[in-house]
Design an enzyme around this catalytic site. Structure first.
Site, PDB file in Angstrom:
ATOM      1  N   CYS A   4       1.406   4.361   4.232  1.00  0.00           N
ATOM      2  CA  CYS A   4       1.462   3.884   2.846  1.00  0.00           C
ATOM      3  C   CYS A   4       0.288   2.917   2.597  1.00  0.00           C
ATOM      4  O   CYS A   4       0.149   1.912   3.301  1.00  0.00           O
ATOM      5  CB  CYS A   4       2.798   3.193   2.601  1.00  0.00           C
ATOM      6  SG  CYS A   4       2.847   2.323   1.030  1.00  0.00           S
ATOM      7  N   CYS A   7       1.470  -0.713   1.908  1.00  0.00           N
ATOM      8  CA  CYS A   7       1.941  -1.364   3.147  1.00  0.00           C
ATOM      9  C   CYS A   7       0.729  -1.801   3.970  1.00  0.00           C
ATOM     10  O   CYS A   7       0.706  -2.904   4.523  1.00  0.00           O
ATOM     11  CB  CYS A   7       2.799  -0.412   3.983  1.00  0.00           C
ATOM     12  SG  CYS A   7       4.501  -0.228   3.424  1.00  0.00           S
ATOM     13  N   HIS A  46       8.700  -1.955   2.072  1.00  0.00           N
ATOM     14  CA  HIS A  46       8.374  -0.679   1.435  1.00  0.00           C
ATOM     15  C   HIS A  46       9.581  -0.160   0.653  1.00  0.00           C
ATOM     16  O   HIS A  46      10.613   0.175   1.236  1.00  0.00           O
ATOM     17  CB  HIS A  46       7.951   0.370   2.475  1.00  0.00           C
ATOM     18  CG  HIS A  46       7.604   1.682   1.840  1.00  0.00           C
ATOM     19  ND1 HIS A  46       6.338   1.971   1.382  1.00  0.00           N
ATOM     20  CD2 HIS A  46       8.367   2.756   1.532  1.00  0.00           C
ATOM     21  CE1 HIS A  46       6.338   3.170   0.822  1.00  0.00           C
ATOM     22  NE2 HIS A  46       7.562   3.667   0.911  1.00  0.00           N
ATOM     23  N   GLY A  91       3.902   8.246 -14.393  1.00  0.00           N
ATOM     24  CA  GLY A  91       2.541   7.753 -14.163  1.00  0.00           C
ATOM     25  C   GLY A  91       2.364   7.022 -12.846  1.00  0.00           C
ATOM     26  O   GLY A  91       1.312   6.426 -12.596  1.00  0.00           O
ATOM     27  N   HIS A  96       4.720   3.006  -3.535  1.00  0.00           N
ATOM     28  CA  HIS A  96       5.215   1.718  -3.013  1.00  0.00           C
ATOM     29  C   HIS A  96       5.344   0.849  -4.261  1.00  0.00           C
ATOM     30  O   HIS A  96       4.356   0.653  -4.973  1.00  0.00           O
ATOM     31  CB  HIS A  96       4.209   1.138  -2.007  1.00  0.00           C
ATOM     32  CG  HIS A  96       4.599  -0.186  -1.399  1.00  0.00           C
ATOM     33  ND1 HIS A  96       4.612  -0.416  -0.038  1.00  0.00           N
ATOM     34  CD2 HIS A  96       4.955  -1.368  -1.979  1.00  0.00           C
ATOM     35  CE1 HIS A  96       4.969  -1.683   0.192  1.00  0.00           C
ATOM     36  NE2 HIS A  96       5.178  -2.280  -0.972  1.00  0.00           N
ATOM     37  N   HIS A  98       5.244  -1.421  -7.286  1.00  0.00           N
ATOM     38  CA  HIS A  98       4.241  -2.428  -7.668  1.00  0.00           C
ATOM     39  C   HIS A  98       4.386  -2.749  -9.138  1.00  0.00           C
ATOM     40  O   HIS A  98       4.600  -1.865  -9.968  1.00  0.00           O
ATOM     41  CB  HIS A  98       2.821  -1.959  -7.348  1.00  0.00           C
ATOM     42  CG  HIS A  98       2.488  -0.582  -7.845  1.00  0.00           C
ATOM     43  ND1 HIS A  98       2.911   0.560  -7.195  1.00  0.00           N
ATOM     44  CD2 HIS A  98       1.800  -0.166  -8.933  1.00  0.00           C
ATOM     45  CE1 HIS A  98       2.490   1.619  -7.860  1.00  0.00           C
ATOM     46  NE2 HIS A  98       1.818   1.214  -8.926  1.00  0.00           N
ATOM     47  N   HIS A 100       2.481  -4.136 -12.329  1.00  0.00           N
ATOM     48  CA  HIS A 100       1.145  -4.390 -12.880  1.00  0.00           C
ATOM     49  C   HIS A 100       1.205  -5.662 -13.723  1.00  0.00           C
ATOM     50  O   HIS A 100       2.119  -5.820 -14.545  1.00  0.00           O
ATOM     51  CB  HIS A 100       0.707  -3.244 -13.804  1.00  0.00           C
ATOM     52  CG  HIS A 100       0.471  -1.936 -13.126  1.00  0.00           C
ATOM     53  ND1 HIS A 100      -0.779  -1.473 -12.814  1.00  0.00           N
ATOM     54  CD2 HIS A 100       1.332  -0.975 -12.690  1.00  0.00           C
ATOM     55  CE1 HIS A 100      -0.685  -0.278 -12.232  1.00  0.00           C
ATOM     56  NE2 HIS A 100       0.589   0.048 -12.153  1.00  0.00           N
TER      57      HIS A 100
HETATM   58  P1  AMP Z   1       0.394   3.440 -10.479  1.00  0.00           P
HETATM   59  O1  AMP Z   1      -0.246   4.472 -11.356  1.00  0.00           O
HETATM   60  O2  AMP Z   1       1.408   2.594 -11.193  1.00  0.00           O
HETATM   61  O3  AMP Z   1       0.933   4.035  -9.182  1.00  0.00           O
HETATM   62  O4  AMP Z   1      -0.745   2.424 -10.121  1.00  0.00           O
HETATM   63  C1  AMP Z   1      -1.458   2.442  -8.918  1.00  0.00           C
HETATM   64  C2  AMP Z   1      -2.573   1.478  -9.097  1.00  0.00           C
HETATM   65  O5  AMP Z   1      -3.127   1.202  -7.829  1.00  0.00           O
HETATM   66  C3  AMP Z   1      -3.728   2.005  -9.971  1.00  0.00           C
HETATM   67  O6  AMP Z   1      -3.901   1.121 -11.083  1.00  0.00           O
HETATM   68  C4  AMP Z   1      -4.927   2.018  -9.035  1.00  0.00           C
HETATM   69  O7  AMP Z   1      -6.121   1.648  -9.669  1.00  0.00           O
HETATM   70  C5  AMP Z   1      -4.509   1.012  -7.972  1.00  0.00           C
HETATM   71  N1  AMP Z   1      -5.099   1.205  -6.655  1.00  0.00           N
HETATM   72  C6  AMP Z   1      -5.220   2.348  -5.954  1.00  0.00           C
HETATM   73  N2  AMP Z   1      -5.793   2.132  -4.757  1.00  0.00           N
HETATM   74  C7  AMP Z   1      -6.042   0.793  -4.702  1.00  0.00           C
HETATM   75  C8  AMP Z   1      -6.630  -0.061  -3.735  1.00  0.00           C
HETATM   76  N3  AMP Z   1      -7.074   0.410  -2.546  1.00  0.00           N
HETATM   77  N4  AMP Z   1      -6.737  -1.384  -4.018  1.00  0.00           N
HETATM   78  C9  AMP Z   1      -6.305  -1.875  -5.200  1.00  0.00           C
HETATM   79  N5  AMP Z   1      -5.722  -1.124  -6.153  1.00  0.00           N
HETATM   80  C10 AMP Z   1      -5.600   0.197  -5.919  1.00  0.00           C
HETATM   81 ZN    ZN Z   2       4.611   0.947   1.454  1.00  0.00          ZN
END
Ligand code: AMP
Ligand code: ZN
Length: 106
Positions: A4, A7, A46, A91, A96, A98, A100
């Site tokens: 992940c 993670c 996770h 979307g 994992h 998160h 925003h």
């Molecule tokens: P979601 O569409 O809610 O799953 O958002 C995933 C978010 O993770 C997106 O806004 C990506 O730009 C961000 N993302 C993907 N890879 C990374 C990374 N390595 N470091 C920081 N953000 C990331």
């Molecule tokens: Zn994870």
């Protein structure tokens, strides 16, 4: 979870721009910001998505929101947006959980 991305960011096995961390949470800059300030707040635990949280995660999820507030205060934000994408159809790209945090100024 071994494979992940988030993670691995939490374990610092993948580098990221971490702005806050404690025992339970890590907050880092989104790599593809959709606002002047775009942070992601993740629990170290996770959990796949909001659709996967359980009764036992209640306190953790409350603390996740308090962490968002704490980080917003640290950035002196007057206002900000918080959002969860839930599931592929909602979307969600990274599986994992998160939160925003988006704001108009850094
Ligand atoms: P979601 O569409 O809610 O799953 O958002 C995933 C978010 O993770 C997106 O806004 C990506 O730009 C961000 N993302 C993907 N890879 C990374 C990374 N390595 N470091 C920081 N953000 C990331
Ligand atoms: Zn994870």
């Amino acid at each position: 979870m071994k494979d992940c991305l988030f993670c691995n960011i939490a374990k610092k096995e993948v580098s990221s721009d971490i702005v806050y961390e404690d025992e339970q949470f890590v907050v880092f800059a989104d790599i593809n910001p959709q606002a002047p300030l775009h942070l992601l707040i993740i629990p170290r635990k996770h959990i796949h998505s909001i659709d996967h949280i359980e009764e036992k995660d209640k306190e953790l999820m409350g603390s996740l929101i308090l962490t968002a507030k704490k980080v917003a205060r640290q950035h002196n934000l007057a206002g900000y947006k918080l959002h969860f994408n839930v599931g592929k159809e909602g979307g969600q790209v990274i599986d994992h959980i998160h939160l925003h945090l988006l704001a108009d100024r850094k």
